[in-house]
Design a protein around this motif. Structure first.
Motif, PDB file in Angstrom:
ATOM      1  N   SER A  53       0.834  -1.209   0.000  1.00  0.00           N
ATOM      2  CA  SER A  53       0.000   0.000   0.000  1.00  0.00           C
ATOM      3  C   SER A  53       0.860   1.248   0.000  1.00  0.00           C
ATOM      4  CB  SER A  53      -0.931  -0.011   1.220  1.00  0.00           C
ATOM      5  OG  SER A  53      -0.189  -0.186   2.413  1.00  0.00           O
ATOM      6  N   TYR A  54       1.988   1.202   0.707  1.00  0.00           N
ATOM      7  CA  TYR A  54       2.941   2.313   0.727  1.00  0.00           C
ATOM      8  C   TYR A  54       4.343   1.743   0.526  1.00  0.00           C
ATOM      9  CZ  TYR A  54      -0.985   4.858   2.745  1.00  0.00           C
ATOM     10  OH  TYR A  54      -2.231   5.420   2.957  1.00  0.00           O
ATOM     11  N   THR A  57       7.514   2.666   2.635  1.00  0.00           N
ATOM     12  CA  THR A  57       7.627   2.331   4.065  1.00  0.00           C
ATOM     13  C   THR A  57       7.498   0.825   4.314  1.00  0.00           C
ATOM     14  OG1 THR A  57       5.248   2.645   4.415  1.00  0.00           O
ATOM     15  CG2 THR A  57       6.695   4.574   4.749  1.00  0.00           C
TER      16      THR A  57
END
Length: 286
Positions: A53-54, A57
């Motif tokens: 999703s990211y 990170t």
């Protein structure tokens, strides 16, 4: 968790924003990341894929799963270059990122002087009684072609070769013998044996399991260069051997056979008397 180069490659792809088939990553830790929203699953007809999703990170979340995921690029280098524990520690502070054998190689022993070569330098193998030599740089270990290599399966027999000299002299008169052992258990010894032209003799227990070890782990790879040590008095000794050991092994190895006549004769003897005999019996007590 087993960390492989393939797994690291997949995680690096996710970090780069790519998607992977859902089947590419499996495990409870993957399910945890999906529940936490770190990874997201998308369906395309009958197929599904996952992505981060990211991506930027992703590593921060992965490190909570396993600290070895803290720097995927360093981990990739460690795995692909098969670095030592010391190099792992320098690169990451953790010497156990990837399982590395700290003690590769195998021990050698002899009661005669055996000239050898190690890393291009001449050495002589003749350890003092009560000691033996461990060859860690086995890839560069070379011996003369007329030296007979005797692999001793049991460590007590390997340590006490002088107490079995009568046996070895009777079996191999006028031969220079280099005794080896595959302790600790690894494929290093067999790989070394495959690289050299020397004749090989296997000295193990006189039971069906011991013969299976010889056939499956040595004769299979060395072919006619390999033989099984069969003492002249083994039939007499088998008559007083262990019936309990024979019975314990029988169901697993009852169909074992060999196209080597002398070895098949030994198999027949073992089955005839329904007994086994351990090689330690050839150690002569002083």
């Amino acid at each position: 968790m087993k960390i492989t180069s393939s797994l690291i490659d997949k995680l690096i792809r996710l970090r780069s924003g790519e998607s992977l088939p859902s089947s590419a990553l499996r495990g409870d830790w993957v399910e945890d990341l999906l529940r936490e929203g770190v990874l997201i699953s998308r369906s395309h007809g009958s197929r599904s894929c996952i992505k981060a999703s990211y991506p930027q990170t992703l590593e921060q979340s992965l490190i909570h799963i396993d600290e070895r995921f803290g720097d995927l690029d360093s981990m990739k280098g460690v795995i692909d270059n098969d670095v030592s524990r010391s190099e792992q520690a320098v690169a990451t502070g953790n010497s156990k990122l990837v399982t590395v054998r700290s003690c590769p190689g195998f021990p050698v022993n002899s009661y005669d002087s055996i000239p050898c070569s190690l890393n291009g330098r001449g050495i002589v193998i003749k350890p003092e009684e009560g000691t033996f030599v461990f060859i860690s740089d086995w890839q560069s270990f070379e011996i003369l072609e007329d030296v007979l290599v005797v692999n001793i399966e049991n460590m007590e027999n390997f340590r006490m070769i002088r107490q079995q000299r009568t046996l070895f002299t009777a079996m191999f008169p006028n031969k220079r013998l280099l005794f080896v052992s595959r302790y600790p258990q690894s494929s290093d010894l067999r790989t070394w044996l495959e690289r050299i032209p020397n004749l090989y003799v296997h000295f193990g227990d006189f039971d069906l399991a011991g013969i299976h070890i010889f056939l499956s782990e040595f004769h299979k790879y060395l072919g006619e260069r390999a033989s099984f040590l069969i003492p002249h008095d083994i039939e007499e000794r088998l008559q007083h051997g262990s019936m309990e050991r024979y019975n314990a092994q029988y169901n697993k190895f009852k169909n074992i056979s060999s196209d080597v006549p002398s070895l098949q004769l030994l198999i027949n003897m073992i089955n005839k008397y329904h007994r086994c005999y351990d090689q330690e019996g050839y150690i002569q007590n002083r």
